[in-house]
Design a protein around this motif. Structure first.
Motif, PDB file in Angstrom:
ATOM      1  N   CYS A  45       0.835  -1.212   0.000  1.00  0.00           N
ATOM      2  CA  CYS A  45       0.000   0.000   0.000  1.00  0.00           C
ATOM      3  C   CYS A  45       0.867   1.258   0.000  1.00  0.00           C
ATOM      4  O   CYS A  45       0.566   2.228  -0.695  1.00  0.00           O
ATOM      5  N   ARG A  49       0.894   3.976  -2.854  1.00  0.00           N
ATOM      6  CA  ARG A  49       0.569   5.351  -2.476  1.00  0.00           C
ATOM      7  C   ARG A  49       1.664   6.294  -2.976  1.00  0.00           C
ATOM      8  O   ARG A  49       1.388   7.435  -3.332  1.00  0.00           O
ATOM      9  N   ARG A  52       1.575   8.467  -6.340  1.00  0.00           N
ATOM     10  CA  ARG A  52       0.977   9.808  -6.424  1.00  0.00           C
ATOM     11  C   ARG A  52       2.054  10.879  -6.371  1.00  0.00           C
ATOM     12  O   ARG A  52       1.876  11.963  -6.904  1.00  0.00           O
ATOM     13  N   THR A 184      -5.807   0.928  -0.727  1.00  0.00           N
ATOM     14  CA  THR A 184      -5.116   2.211  -0.764  1.00  0.00           C
ATOM     15  C   THR A 184      -6.023   3.278  -1.372  1.00  0.00           C
ATOM     16  O   THR A 184      -6.081   4.405  -0.879  1.00  0.00           O
ATOM     17  N   ASP A 187      -8.503   4.358   1.140  1.00  0.00           N
ATOM     18  CA  ASP A 187      -7.887   5.243   2.147  1.00  0.00           C
ATOM     19  C   ASP A 187      -7.619   6.635   1.574  1.00  0.00           C
ATOM     20  O   ASP A 187      -7.863   7.633   2.228  1.00  0.00           O
ATOM     21  N   VAL A 188      -7.146   6.690   0.330  1.00  0.00           N
ATOM     22  CA  VAL A 188      -6.891   7.987  -0.312  1.00  0.00           C
ATOM     23  C   VAL A 188      -8.209   8.727  -0.529  1.00  0.00           C
ATOM     24  O   VAL A 188      -8.300   9.932  -0.317  1.00  0.00           O
TER      25      VAL A 188
END
Length: 192
Positions: A45, A49, A52, A184, A187-188
């Protein structure tokens, strides 16, 4: 949508797909000892992440990050995950043995097990899981309650990964990548 760079065979979306699959394969290999499963998924994850911010999502970066973070807390979380799964399986087996109230107990045990799975996966997706599992689990439990839609998406991602692995067994080794991407993304989505 950005154009392909010189010498690039596929576009950027296909590159991300390939990166997710390579991270998924690396995660599956790292999960084989079972005690490392939460740390492996949490690291996947974190790597996904990082895309980005322009960081590469490669298996080499994954293993470098995983090597730096394996510690006692990760192994304790790894021991807790299979112990919880065995407890839920034993409870469901006892409920199916014909005991009075077994059907109601089976439903309750399944709901508790699904809730624990959602909180565990959402904890893996949180950035705090890289350093402090307790904080990550507390935050994930709050997120699971405040964001029931995201929790439903996590359950759908797990169901999809299980279905793919059941339908075609070799896909089981690739399933952790899309699962890590899904948790992920949830969560984002929650954070942003």
């Amino acid at each position: 949508m950005p154009a392909r760079e010189a010498g690039e065979v596929f576009g950027p979306r296909m590159t991300l797909f390939a990166d997710v699959l390579s991270v998924g394969l690396a995660t599956a290999v790292a999960c084989l000892p079972l005690l490392t499963a939460p740390a492996a998924l949490s690291t996947a994850c974190a790597v996904l992440r990082g895309t980005r911010g322009g960081q590469p999502a490669t298996a080499g970066r994954y293993f470098a990050l995983l090597r730096r973070r394996l510690r006692a807390g990760d192994l304790a979380a790894g021991a807790l995950a299979p112990a919880g799964a065995l407890l839920v399986a034993a409870d469901l087996a006892l409920a199916g043995a014909g005991l009075p109230g077994g059907a109601a107990f089976a439903v309750t045990a399944a709901v508790i097990g699904a809730g624990a799975l959602v909180v565990g996966l959402r904890a893996c997706a949180r950035p705090e899981s890289l350093t402090d599992w307790r904080t990550a689990v507390r935050g994930a439990a709050g997120d699971a309650v405040r964001d029931p839609g995201g929790s439903g998406l996590v359950l759908l991602a797990v169901a999809t990964a299980c279905l793919c692995a059941w339908m075609l067994v070799p896909l089981a080794f690739l399933a952790p990548g899309p699962l890590a991407l899904a948790v992920t993304a949830v969560d984002v989505r929650r954070g942003g």
